[in-house]
Design an enzyme around this catalytic site. Structure first.
Site, PDB file in Angstrom:
ATOM      1  CB  CYS A 154     -27.839  -8.557  -0.698  1.00 46.78           C
ATOM      2  SG  CYS A 154     -26.361  -7.626  -1.080  1.00 46.78           S
ATOM      3  CB  THR A 155     -28.500  -2.873   0.300  1.00 43.80           C
ATOM      4  OG1 THR A 155     -27.327  -3.228   0.542  1.00 43.80           O
ATOM      5  CG2 THR A 155     -29.019  -3.022   1.840  1.00 43.80           C
ATOM      6  CG  HIS A 156     -25.185  -4.800  -3.954  1.00 46.32           C
ATOM      7  ND1 HIS A 156     -24.703  -4.881  -2.575  1.00 46.32           N
ATOM      8  CD2 HIS A 156     -24.286  -4.333  -4.777  1.00 46.32           C
ATOM      9  CE1 HIS A 156     -23.601  -4.085  -2.812  1.00 46.32           C
ATOM     10  NE2 HIS A 156     -23.245  -3.752  -3.994  1.00 46.32           N
ATOM     11  CB  THR A 202     -22.699  -9.132   4.794  1.00 45.04           C
ATOM     12  OG1 THR A 202     -23.442  -9.909   4.062  1.00 45.04           O
ATOM     13  CG2 THR A 202     -21.564  -9.965   5.435  1.00 45.04           C
ATOM     14  CD  GLU A 236     -20.578  -2.577  -6.256  1.00 43.32           C
ATOM     15  OE1 GLU A 236     -19.934  -1.784  -6.490  1.00 43.32           O
ATOM     16  OE2 GLU A 236     -21.666  -2.546  -5.415  1.00 43.32           O
ATOM     17  CG  ASP A 239     -23.432  -2.170   0.766  1.00 40.56           C
ATOM     18  OD1 ASP A 239     -23.248  -3.087   1.309  1.00 40.56           O
ATOM     19  OD2 ASP A 239     -24.061  -2.213  -0.145  1.00 40.56           O
ATOM     20  CB  SER A 240     -19.324  -4.111   0.441  1.00 42.50           C
ATOM     21  OG  SER A 240     -20.609  -4.444  -0.182  1.00 42.50           O
ATOM     22  CB  CYS A 296     -23.996  -4.047   4.152  1.00 46.96           C
ATOM     23  SG  CYS A 296     -23.256  -5.551   3.987  1.00 46.96           S
TER      24      CYS A 296
END
Length: 263
Positions: free
Chosen positions: A184-186, A73, A152, A7-8, A71
């Site tokens: 979104c996985t966040h 995206t 983050e 993921d990002s 992710c």
């Protein structure tokens, strides 16, 4: 079984956490691509190229047999290409849980929280069109600009994060939204804040468990049935918030290796 996940940033660790609760006997190599985060403000071509670089790194560094694009995206931008090119890999993507949300809602009013890139992506648009066809559903879409960065930075319960979410969620609450897709996985990392604003009765749809179940099914077809504990290694390309890693895996008993990766 060797499994690569990326993921990002930290968001995909919610998927790894779900896998750790359901899946045994594997080595998971996670890449938090923090040097290129967030993906949501990149072009489709930039995201796809980065996904290829990370996939190549995971294949040649760890000889992975399965790849999870954790992710939404990145899945929208690259999943078809990755499946076409890396045919020997099990490749699992992430997409917003529209289907379970439509099945669960009682008010027929569903919200989707996601990045701009996910909401504009062709894969998401097709998903919504196919699943909502013929159904009397009102869908409220919200691009949560800046929320990934807050998470983050570990700002889960900060006043700024609360105000951001309140600005987006209160209009949905007033319109009787009863189900929210965390696209979104966040976003599962701020579930408690969302419930505080919307009320505990709100349905929150996240994709970690669905991905874990899909992984179990696909790997079982290849004879994977080990019962040993998972081993998890976390690599990052820029900076990473180790406090958040500890928070996500606070109930995980095994040691997790965390190191910088040059990709």
């Amino acid at each position: 079984m060797k499994i690569g996940v990326f993921d990002s940033g930290l968001g995909g660790l919610t998927v790894v956490k779900a896998i750790s609760e359901h899946f045994k006997g594997a080595d998971i190599f996670y890449i938090a691509d923090t040097a290129y985060a967030p993906y949501g403000d990149k072009t489709q071509e930039e995201i796809r190229n980065r996904c290829i670089q990370i996939t190549e790194f995971l294949i040649y560094s760890f000889n992975i047999e399965a790849l999870i694009v954790a992710c939404n995206t990145a899945t929208s931008a690259a999943i078809k290409y990755l499946r076409d090119v890396y045919k020997d890999l099990i490749v699992i993507g992430t997409e917003p849980g529209i289907k379970p949300a439509l099945n669960l809602t009682k008010t027929s009013k569903v919200a989707v929280l996601a990045t701009k890139a996910t909401l504009k992506g062709e894969k998401y648009q097709q998903l919504v069109e196919n699943l909502s066809k013929g159904k009397d559903i009102t869908l409220y879409e919200q691009a949560c600009v800046g929320l990934v960065e807050q998470i983050e930075n570990g700002e889960i319960n900060s006043p700024k994060t609360y105000e951001m979410l309140k600005q987006w969620l209160l209009p949905m609450k007033e319109k009787n939204v009863d189900t929210i897709v965390l696209g979104c996985t966040h976003y599962p990392l701020v579930s408690d804040v969302i419930r505080d604003i919307m009320g505990n009765e709100i349905n929150l749809i996240e994709t970690g468990n669905a991905i874990a179940n899909r992984l179990i099914y696909l790997t079982s077809l290849k004879g994977h049935n080990e019962e040993n504990p998972l081993n998890i290694s976390i690599g990052y390309t820029g900076k990473i918030n180790r406090t958040m890693i500890n928070k996500i895996f606070k109930d995980y008993n095994n040691k997790i290796e965390v190191r910088n990766c040059k990709i």
